[in-house]
Design a protein around this motif. Structure first.
Motif, PDB file in Angstrom:
ATOM      1  N   ARG A   1      26.775  57.304  70.659  1.00  0.00           N
ATOM      2  CA  ARG A   1      26.073  56.019  70.531  1.00  0.00           C
ATOM      3  C   ARG A   1      27.047  54.862  70.337  1.00  0.00           C
TER       4      ARG A   1
ATOM      5  N   THR B   1      17.671  56.696  82.972  1.00  0.00           N
ATOM      6  CA  THR B   1      18.428  56.031  81.906  1.00  0.00           C
ATOM      7  C   THR B   1      19.916  56.067  82.245  1.00  0.00           C
TER       8      THR B   1
ATOM      9  N   SER C   1      23.607  60.169  78.739  1.00  0.00           N
ATOM     10  CA  SER C   1      23.817  60.672  77.388  1.00  0.00           C
ATOM     11  C   SER C   1      25.288  60.521  77.020  1.00  0.00           C
TER      12      SER C   1
ATOM     13  N   PHE D   1      20.356  64.491  71.829  1.00  0.00           N
ATOM     14  CA  PHE D   1      19.760  63.443  71.009  1.00  0.00           C
ATOM     15  C   PHE D   1      20.442  62.102  71.233  1.00  0.00           C
ATOM     16  N   GLU D   2      21.694  62.106  71.687  1.00  0.00           N
ATOM     17  CA  GLU D   2      22.387  60.852  71.989  1.00  0.00           C
ATOM     18  C   GLU D   2      22.113  60.478  73.452  1.00  0.00           C
ATOM     19  N   GLU D   3      20.892  60.029  73.678  1.00  0.00           N
ATOM     20  CA  GLU D   3      20.436  59.663  75.009  1.00  0.00           C
ATOM     21  C   GLU D   3      20.116  58.172  74.983  1.00  0.00           C
ATOM     22  N   ARG D   4      20.707  57.405  75.877  1.00  0.00           N
ATOM     23  CA  ARG D   4      20.647  55.956  75.779  1.00  0.00           C
ATOM     24  C   ARG D   4      19.236  55.384  75.997  1.00  0.00           C
TER      25      ARG D   4
ATOM     26  N   HIS E   1      26.968  50.432  71.688  1.00  0.00           N
ATOM     27  CA  HIS E   1      26.240  49.447  72.477  1.00  0.00           C
ATOM     28  C   HIS E   1      26.856  49.249  73.865  1.00  0.00           C
TER      29      HIS E   1
ATOM     30  N   LEU F   1      16.572  56.805  74.795  1.00  0.00           N
ATOM     31  CA  LEU F   1      15.933  56.999  73.502  1.00  0.00           C
ATOM     32  C   LEU F   1      16.479  56.045  72.456  1.00  0.00           C
ATOM     33  N   GLN F   2      17.778  55.804  72.477  1.00  0.00           N
ATOM     34  CA  GLN F   2      18.403  55.037  71.412  1.00  0.00           C
ATOM     35  C   GLN F   2      18.422  53.532  71.667  1.00  0.00           C
ATOM     36  N   PHE F   3      18.469  53.122  72.931  1.00  0.00           N
ATOM     37  CA  PHE F   3      18.577  51.699  73.246  1.00  0.00           C
ATOM     38  C   PHE F   3      17.460  51.187  74.162  1.00  0.00           C
TER      39      PHE F   3
END
Length: 293
Positions: free
Chosen positions: A103, A97, A100, A23-26, A105, A28-30
């Motif tokens: 999270r 991407t 992972s 779930f901590e995949e950049r 920046h 997806l998150q950024f």
């Protein structure tokens, strides 16, 4: 449209049902990633060199290390079609991407990029390429580095949705009245036998088909002028058209409810469409001109 079974990742080929990311995949998150959409005709890539070159330019611009050399990328993409037994018209979506990681920046250290690519059937959009499409104009609120084919597409998505809700195919984007491109395609205005389009600067995507349109124009001695036109210039256009890997070269016959060229595709647009089909080796039976009288 269903996705074919095998997906190319940064490690190997896997079945789509076995593909799992943390779930901590950049991406997806950024939106911290890049992508390409590559056209396939009868099991053969079209403009693959242009797409791969742009992919690596985008990666360099955002400092992502692609886990394959270019030679390996070509080989893997060929294998992707072979494994899925592709012999029809299709598209390949390829995404990379930064990877992972917890999270934060700032870029993570010692993280491997995540990569996957998959194939979907994509028949040619014969009706719209023959008859043309309706569009609306929308403000361009995207970031200034649209030459990078990044995953940060929310403004594009919102513009496309607004067009869809208005019963239109595309949104023509403008900044302070100056046309840049569309939500998912490049756009061109024809006036007095000349083709005008926004210069290939950082604020538009340097489309692979756009490069071909320029080449086709030069072959046919049609002036190709990289000069931005304005929203108010559209009312004086002889023709308008757009280009992308999925829409090819498509006439625009209506903008904000007003007809272009009495709602009919124009001769220069038709010439460029013919050149595209020749270049892509489209069979005569599959031509958009096959059923025209």
């Amino acid at each position: 449209m269903s996705v074919y079974d095998y997906i190319l990742t940064h490690t190997n080929f896997v079945r789509k049902d076995d593909l799992k990311y943390p779930f901590e995949e950049r991406g997806l998150q950024f939106g911290d990633g890049i992508y390409e959409v590559i056209r396939v005709y009868k099991g053969q890539y079209y403009l693959i060199e242009e797409h791969v070159e742009r992919l690596y330019r985008s990666a360099e611009a955002v400092k992502i290390d692609i886990p394959f050399t270019k030679k390996e990328m070509y080989s893997h993409l060929d294998e992707l079609l072979r494994k899925n037994s592709i012999d029809t018209d299709a598209k390949v979506y390829l995404q990379i991407t930064r990877g992972s990681a917890p999270r934060d920046h700032a870029f993570p250290s010692n993280t491997t990029a995540n990569l996957y690519a998959y194939v979907q059937d994509l028949p040619r959009k014969m009706d719209i390429m023959r008859e043309g499409v309706s569009t609306i104009t929308q403000p361009d609120v995207r970031w200034d580095w649209c030459y990078i084919k990044s995953l940060n597409l929310l403004p594009n998505v919102m513009a496309k949705q607004t067009a869809s809700e208005a019963g239109c195919f595309e949104a023509i984007l403008h900044k302070d009245g100056e046309i840049t491109e569309c939500s998912s395609s490049n756009v061109y205005l024809v006036r007095d036998g000349k083709v005008y389009t926004h210069p290939a600067k950082k604020n538009i995507l340097h489309g692979c088909v756009r490069m071909k349109v320029e080449h086709f124009c030069k072959e046919e001695a049609i002036p190709f002028i990289e000069e931005a036109f304005r929203v108010e210039d559209i009312q004086y256009a002889d023709e308008l058209f757009l280009s992308s890997s999925t829409a090819e070269v498509t006439p625009i016959t209506k903008v904000d409810g007003h007809l272009v060229n009495e709602g009919k595709p124009g001769p220069i647009t038709r010439t460029i469409q013919q050149k595209y089909e020749q270049d892509a080796k489209i069979e005569e039976a599959s031509s958009i001109f096959a059923q025209e009288v």
